[in-house]
Scaffold this motif. Structure first.
Motif, PDB file in Angstrom:
ATOM      1  N   LEU A 264       3.631 -10.697   8.132  1.00 26.44           N
ATOM      2  CA  LEU A 264       3.869  -9.273   8.321  1.00 26.44           C
ATOM      3  C   LEU A 264       3.846  -8.914   9.807  1.00 26.44           C
ATOM      4  O   LEU A 264       3.017  -9.407  10.572  1.00 26.44           O
TER       5      LEU A 264
ATOM      6  N   GLU B  10       7.703  -5.366   5.039  1.00 28.44           N
ATOM      7  CA  GLU B  10       8.009  -6.197   6.197  1.00 28.44           C
ATOM      8  C   GLU B  10       7.060  -5.945   7.354  1.00 28.44           C
ATOM      9  O   GLU B  10       6.938  -6.781   8.245  1.00 28.44           O
TER      10      GLU B  10
ATOM     11  N   ALA C 231       1.286  -7.381  -0.637  1.00 23.57           N
ATOM     12  CA  ALA C 231       2.043  -8.331   0.186  1.00 23.57           C
ATOM     13  C   ALA C 231       1.196  -9.552   0.486  1.00 23.57           C
ATOM     14  O   ALA C 231       0.970  -9.907   1.640  1.00 23.57           O
TER      15      ALA C 231
ATOM     16  N   ASN D 152      -1.748 -12.052   5.378  1.00 23.47           N
ATOM     17  CA  ASN D 152      -0.327 -12.396   5.414  1.00 23.47           C
ATOM     18  C   ASN D 152       0.141 -12.436   6.861  1.00 23.47           C
ATOM     19  O   ASN D 152       0.497 -11.410   7.441  1.00 23.47           O
TER      20      ASN D 152
ATOM     21  N   THR E 197       7.992  -0.419   5.882  1.00 22.92           N
ATOM     22  CA  THR E 197       6.949  -0.386   6.906  1.00 22.92           C
ATOM     23  C   THR E 197       5.870   0.550   6.392  1.00 22.92           C
ATOM     24  O   THR E 197       6.113   1.749   6.203  1.00 22.92           O
TER      25      THR E 197
ATOM     26  N   VAL F  86      -2.894  -5.065   1.678  1.00 25.23           N
ATOM     27  CA  VAL F  86      -1.989  -6.195   1.914  1.00 25.23           C
ATOM     28  C   VAL F  86      -2.200  -7.275   0.861  1.00 25.23           C
ATOM     29  O   VAL F  86      -1.233  -7.848   0.333  1.00 25.23           O
TER      30      VAL F  86
END
Length: 317
Positions: free
Chosen positions: A46, A3, A294, A43, A256, A290
Motif C-alpha cells: 500500500l 491502493e 487490504a 501490507n 485511497t 488494513v
C-alpha cells in the motif's frame, strides 16, 4: 481495491486539527510516525500518504520533514481551491506544486481540488476544464472534490462556520451533483478527464447516498476514488457492519482510504480535531482496518464476505 492510505486530513487547518493543543505538530508527527510502519507491517504494497495539507504551505512541510514525519511515507498530498478559498489564482497551480516538490523528496498528490457552483454552474464547469489543463501530467493522483453537494442539513466541517460569509456556504456547492442527485453542467464534461481524474467523496456514517454514488462513479468513468473511514465512527454501534458495507460497495474502484477524526473520549480534548491521548491507538486503528480490507496479498484486494470472521474495529478505551 485499496491502493493507498492517507494519514489524517488537512493537519495544518484548524477545522481538522486543533492547533492550540498541538501548535508545533509534535503530536501529529508522532501519530503519523506510529501509523505508517503499522500499516506497512500489514501490507507493504500500500502507498502511504501524508494527509493533504490546506493551505499549501512549503514551510509547514519543511517543518514535518525536520521532525522525521516523512521517513516511512511514500507520498504527500495537497488540497487547493483557488476559485473559492485560497489567496492565489487558478493559474498558479503548477507553481504551488513546485513549492512542495522543492522541499519534500516524495511524490506530491493532489487529493482535493474543486470549484463550487455557489455563484454559477458555468464557473464550476470552467474551473474544472482549466484545472484539468493545469494539473494533467503534473501529479501522480488528482481527485476532484466532490461527487455530491453537501446536504444543507449537515454542517460543513469547519471551525469558522457562518462567520466566513459566502465562503462557508460554498462548502455546500462543491459537487458535480446537486444534493438531490441531479447533475450539474460539470457532470456532463467530467468524463473527458477520467480516468486520470478521480473523485474525492466522503461518506457519512450509514450514508444513504452510497449505492447511487457507485452508479454515478461508473457512469462518469471514474476508476480512482478517495474516501475515508472515521476512527471516531469505529466506536459507534453498528460500525463494523457499516464499514463492511461501504468497502464492499466500493471494491471495484482503486481506493485511497483516509483515516481521520479522533474519538471524543480518546482525545486530549473531547473533539474530533484533538490529538489523541496515545498516538499508538490511532496506529492500531489504521492497522486493524488494513488487516480487514487490504491484508497483503491474501485477499487480493477483496472486501470481506458476509461470513468473514468478526473483527472488533474499535480499540479498548
Amino acid at each position: 481495491m485499496i491502493e493507498a492510505v492517507k494519514f489524517w486530513n488537512e493537519p495544518n487547518n484548524k477545522s481538522h486539527w486543533d492547533l492550540a493543543l498541538d501548535p508545533q505538530w509534535r503530536a501529529f508527527s508522532a501519530m503519523v510516525r506510529a501509523a505508517a510502519p503499522a500499516v506497512r507491517a500489514e501490507n507493504p504494497a500500500l502507498t502511504r500518504v501524508l494527509g493533504g495539507i490546506s493551505p499549501i504551505d512549503p514551510g509547514f512541510m519543511s517543518h514535518l520533514v525536520g521532525m522525521g514525519t516523512m521517513e516511512d511515507l511514500d507520498a504527500v498530498a495537497v488540497h487547493g481551491f483557488p476559485l473559492d478559498w485560497n489567496h492565489w489564482p487558478l493559474d498558479a497551480w503548477p507553481e504551488r506544486l513546485a513549492e512542495i516538490q522543492a522541499v519534500v523528496p516524495l511524490p506530491v498528490w493532489v487529493t482535493e481540488v474543486g470549484v463550487s457552483s455557489f455563484g454559477a454552474e458555468e464557473v464550476q464547469a470552467f474551473g474544472l476544464a482549466r484545472t484539468a489543463q493545469l494539473l494533467s501530467g503534473r501529479a501522480p493522483r488528482v481527485f476532484w472534490y466532490s461527487l455530491y453537494d453537501l446536504p444543507r442539513a449537515w454542517p460543513a466541517t469547519t471551525r469558522h462556520r457562518e462567520a466566513e460569509g459566502s465562503s462557508y456556504y460554498r462548502h455546500f456547492h462543491m459537487g458535480l451533483l446537486r444534493e438531490d442527485g441531479s447533475p450539474k453542467q460539470s457532470a456532463a464534461i467530467f468524463p473527458a478527464y477520467t480516468p486520470e481524474f478521480g473523485i474525492c467523496q466522503w461518506f457519512h456514517f450509514e450514508d444513504p447516498r452510497l449505492d447511487d454514488a457507485v452508479r454515478w462513479l461508473r457512469r462518469l468513468g471514474v476508476r480512482r476514488l478517495r474516501t475515508g473511514l472515521s476512527w471516531a465512527d469505529s466506536f459507534r454501534p453498528g460500525a463494523e457492519a457499516w464499514f463492511d458495507r461501504q468497502m464492499r460497495a466500493l471494491e471495484e474502484f482503486e481506493v485511497t482510504l483516509t483515516f481521520c477524526f479522533t474519538p471524543e473520549h480518546r482525545g486530549v480534548a473531547p473533539h474530533h480535531t484533538s490529538p489523541p491521548l496515545e498516538a499508538g491507538e490511532y496506529a492500531e486503528f489504521c492497522a486493524r482496518v488494513v488487516k480487514r480490507y487490504a491484508p497483503g496479498m491474501r485477499m487480493a484486494g477483496r472486501a470481506p464476505s458476509a461470513d468473514a470472521p468478526t473483527l472488533r474495529l474499535a480499540g479498548s478505551a
